[in-house]
Design a protein around this motif. Structure first.
Motif, PDB file in Angstrom:
ATOM      1  N   TYR A 268     -10.428  -8.553   9.433  1.00 11.75           N
ATOM      2  CA  TYR A 268     -10.000  -9.174   8.650  1.00 11.75           C
ATOM      3  C   TYR A 268      -8.413  -9.708   8.178  1.00 11.75           C
ATOM      4  CZ  TYR A 268     -13.119  -7.776   5.473  1.00 11.75           C
ATOM      5  OH  TYR A 268     -15.019  -7.492   4.498  1.00 11.75           O
TER       6      TYR A 268
ATOM      7  N   THR B 293      -6.919   3.462   6.824  1.00 11.82           N
ATOM      8  CA  THR B 293      -8.145   3.881   6.908  1.00 11.82           C
ATOM      9  C   THR B 293      -8.637   5.101   7.086  1.00 11.82           C
ATOM     10  OG1 THR B 293      -9.000   3.215   9.312  1.00 11.82           O
ATOM     11  CG2 THR B 293      -8.332   1.386   7.478  1.00 11.82           C
TER      12      THR B 293
ATOM     13  N   TYR C   7     -19.333   4.916   4.956  1.00 10.53           N
ATOM     14  CA  TYR C   7     -18.521   3.187   5.458  1.00 10.53           C
ATOM     15  C   TYR C   7     -17.215   3.550   5.943  1.00 10.53           C
ATOM     16  CZ  TYR C   7     -22.969   0.774   3.736  1.00 10.53           C
ATOM     17  OH  TYR C   7     -23.566   0.691   3.693  1.00 10.53           O
ATOM     18  N   ASP C   8     -17.223   5.272   6.832  1.00  7.09           N
ATOM     19  CA  ASP C   8     -15.667   4.740   6.859  1.00  7.09           C
ATOM     20  C   ASP C   8     -15.218   4.432   8.262  1.00  7.09           C
ATOM     21  OD1 ASP C   8     -14.895   7.034   5.388  1.00  7.09           O
ATOM     22  OD2 ASP C   8     -14.958   8.476   6.547  1.00  7.09           O
TER      23      ASP C   8
ATOM     24  N   ASP D 159       0.477  -1.240   0.266  1.00  7.58           N
ATOM     25  CA  ASP D 159       0.173  -0.324  -0.102  1.00  7.58           C
ATOM     26  C   ASP D 159       0.821   1.441  -0.243  1.00  7.58           C
ATOM     27  OD1 ASP D 159       0.581  -1.167   2.824  1.00  7.58           O
ATOM     28  OD2 ASP D 159      -0.236   0.540   3.663  1.00  7.58           O
TER      29      ASP D 159
ATOM     30  N   SER E 260     -13.084  -3.475   9.724  1.00  2.00           N
ATOM     31  CA  SER E 260     -12.841  -4.316   9.166  1.00  2.00           C
ATOM     32  C   SER E 260     -10.923  -4.369   8.884  1.00  2.00           C
ATOM     33  CB  SER E 260     -13.546  -4.591   7.407  1.00  2.00           C
ATOM     34  OG  SER E 260     -14.443  -4.307   7.302  1.00  2.00           O
ATOM     35  N   ALA E 261     -10.813  -3.440   9.099  1.00  7.15           N
ATOM     36  CA  ALA E 261      -8.930  -3.789   8.992  1.00  7.15           C
ATOM     37  C   ALA E 261      -8.334  -4.571   9.945  1.00  7.15           C
ATOM     38  CB  ALA E 261      -8.207  -2.102   8.779  1.00  7.15           C
TER      39      ALA E 261
ATOM     40  N   ARG F  28      -8.497   5.469   2.804  1.00  6.26           N
ATOM     41  CA  ARG F  28      -9.818   4.478   3.179  1.00  6.26           C
ATOM     42  C   ARG F  28     -10.442   3.713   2.011  1.00  6.26           C
ATOM     43  NH1 ARG F  28     -13.470   9.800   4.369  1.00  6.26           N
ATOM     44  NH2 ARG F  28     -12.001  10.906   3.344  1.00  6.26           N
ATOM     45  N   GLY F  29      -9.124   3.558   0.906  1.00  7.47           N
ATOM     46  CA  GLY F  29      -9.620   2.837   0.054  1.00  7.47           C
ATOM     47  C   GLY F  29      -9.858   3.410  -1.307  1.00  7.47           C
TER      48      GLY F  29
ATOM     49  N   ARG G 199     -14.522   0.802   7.800  1.00  6.23           N
ATOM     50  CA  ARG G 199     -13.523   0.251   7.021  1.00  6.23           C
ATOM     51  C   ARG G 199     -11.896  -0.104   8.044  1.00  6.23           C
ATOM     52  NH1 ARG G 199     -15.450   4.704   3.485  1.00  6.23           N
ATOM     53  NH2 ARG G 199     -15.553   3.877   1.104  1.00  6.23           N
ATOM     54  N   HIS G 200     -12.525   1.240   8.730  1.00  8.48           N
ATOM     55  CA  HIS G 200     -11.681   1.089  10.389  1.00  8.48           C
ATOM     56  C   HIS G 200     -11.643  -0.577  10.598  1.00  8.48           C
ATOM     57  CE1 HIS G 200      -8.677   2.453  12.790  1.00  8.48           C
ATOM     58  NE2 HIS G 200      -9.434   2.217  13.951  1.00  8.48           N
TER      59      HIS G 200
END
Length: 320
Positions: free
Chosen positions: A159, A132, A148-149, A68, A155-156, A137-138, A152-153
């Motif tokens: 996952y 994120t 959906y901020d 990234d 999910s970081a 933030r993608g 994303r955080h």
């Protein structure tokens, strides 16, 4: 029967040995637990140079652990070579659309604008976006919020746990890279480089300083509180601290102890749930490397604490 007793003895000895290792060298054990790679040089690119009253600001980009891109702002004084350098980790505050731009003073809380304040005093500052946040933030970038901020955080963290990994490893690897970039981009002597952060940034600074001996000094604001107190008061735990078994093996004073004897500034508020018992945590740490500033106020910084942090960082960045 004898074999069972021997098994229990071995089990108890193993637990004692793990506890002994954690209490005597929590930094190395934490690095091993996270499988955190050793820091090294990091390539970076510069762009968008801007000059204003007393400092320059440019955008820096460098690769992260997972391929990234990590964007950051680099602030340098215009009137003199830097006294030293500081990586400033931004806060959380439920505003995932703010990261480096809040440290720049472009958006958000003016008492988070450490980049300009320190650069004008002669200290170089690198302010990266945490994973994120803002431009990380993608598909969504910039300083406008998106529904959906928060997901994303979350999910970081989630996952990575599914893969047997942790968000802490990613965040601390990012932090190590930021320190490498700051040193190489400014040419500042490594003996004059430290880190700082408030709230989420303070937690990042706490753990980063503990595991990275290159951090010569550290300011931790609004982020020193025991797991016990946070659990008792129902205070949220930062998602990057969600490391299975972490609170069983260490507590905040262990992490803080691992920073010594490097100078450490702990800023806290009596009415701040994220630093409720900071004075008690500090009292458990042996040595005289910690300076405290405790006020009878809440979590958000104010002029007094902002000025105290800037002054402390300038003094330590310029120490011989």
């Amino acid at each position: 029967m004898v074999s069972n007793v021997l098994h229990e003895i071995r089990h108890a000895f193993a637990n004692f040995r793990l506890f002994f290792q954690m209490t005597t060298n929590p930094a190395s054990t934490l690095r091993e637990r996270l499988a955190l790679a050793a820091p090294g040089p990091v390539e970076f690119q510069r762009s968008d140079l801007r000059e204003t009253s007393g400092f320059r600001r440019e955008r820096i980009e460098y690769p992260g652990l997972e391929g990234d891109i990590i964007p950051a702002f680099l602030f340098t004084p215009t009137h003199r070579p830097p006294l030293g350098g500081v990586v400033v980790f931004h806060q959380h505050n439920g505003e995932f659309h703010f990261g480096k731009s809040e440290v720049a003073g472009d958006v958000g809380d003016p008492y988070q604008a450490f980049g300009p304040a320190l650069a004008r005093r002669g200290v170089a500052v690198l302010a990266p976006d945490s994973v994120t946040f803002e431009d990380r933030r993608g598909a969504v970038q910039g300083v406008e919020p998106e529904h959906y901020d928060w997901l994303r955080h979350y999910s970081a963290m989630a996952y990575r746990l599914l893969d047997g990994d942790t968000l802490m490893r990613k965040c601390l690897d990012d932090a190590q890279r930021a320190l490498s970039v700051l040193a190489d981009a400014t040419g500042v002597d490594g003996r004059h480089i430290g880190i700082a952060g408030h709230s989420y940034g303070g937690y990042t600074a706490l753990y980063h300083a503990a595991v990275d001996a290159r951090c010569q000094f550290v300011c931790i604001s609004g982020a020193v509180c025991s797991f016990e107190t946070r659990r008792r008061e129902g205070t949220g735990i930062t998602l990057f601290e969600t490391v299975p078994g972490l609170a069983r093996d260490i507590d905040t004073h262990d992490v803080l102890s691992a920073i010594g004897p490097r100078p450490t500034f702990v800023v806290s508020g009596t009415e701040d749930k994220y630093s409720r018992d900071a004075d008690q945590v500090v009292a458990k740490v042996t040595g005289h490397f910690i300076t405290e500033r405790r006020v009878n106020r809440g979590h958000a910084l104010d002029q007094e604490r902002f000025d105290a942090i800037v002054e402390w960082l300038v003094d330590h960045a310029g120490d011989p």
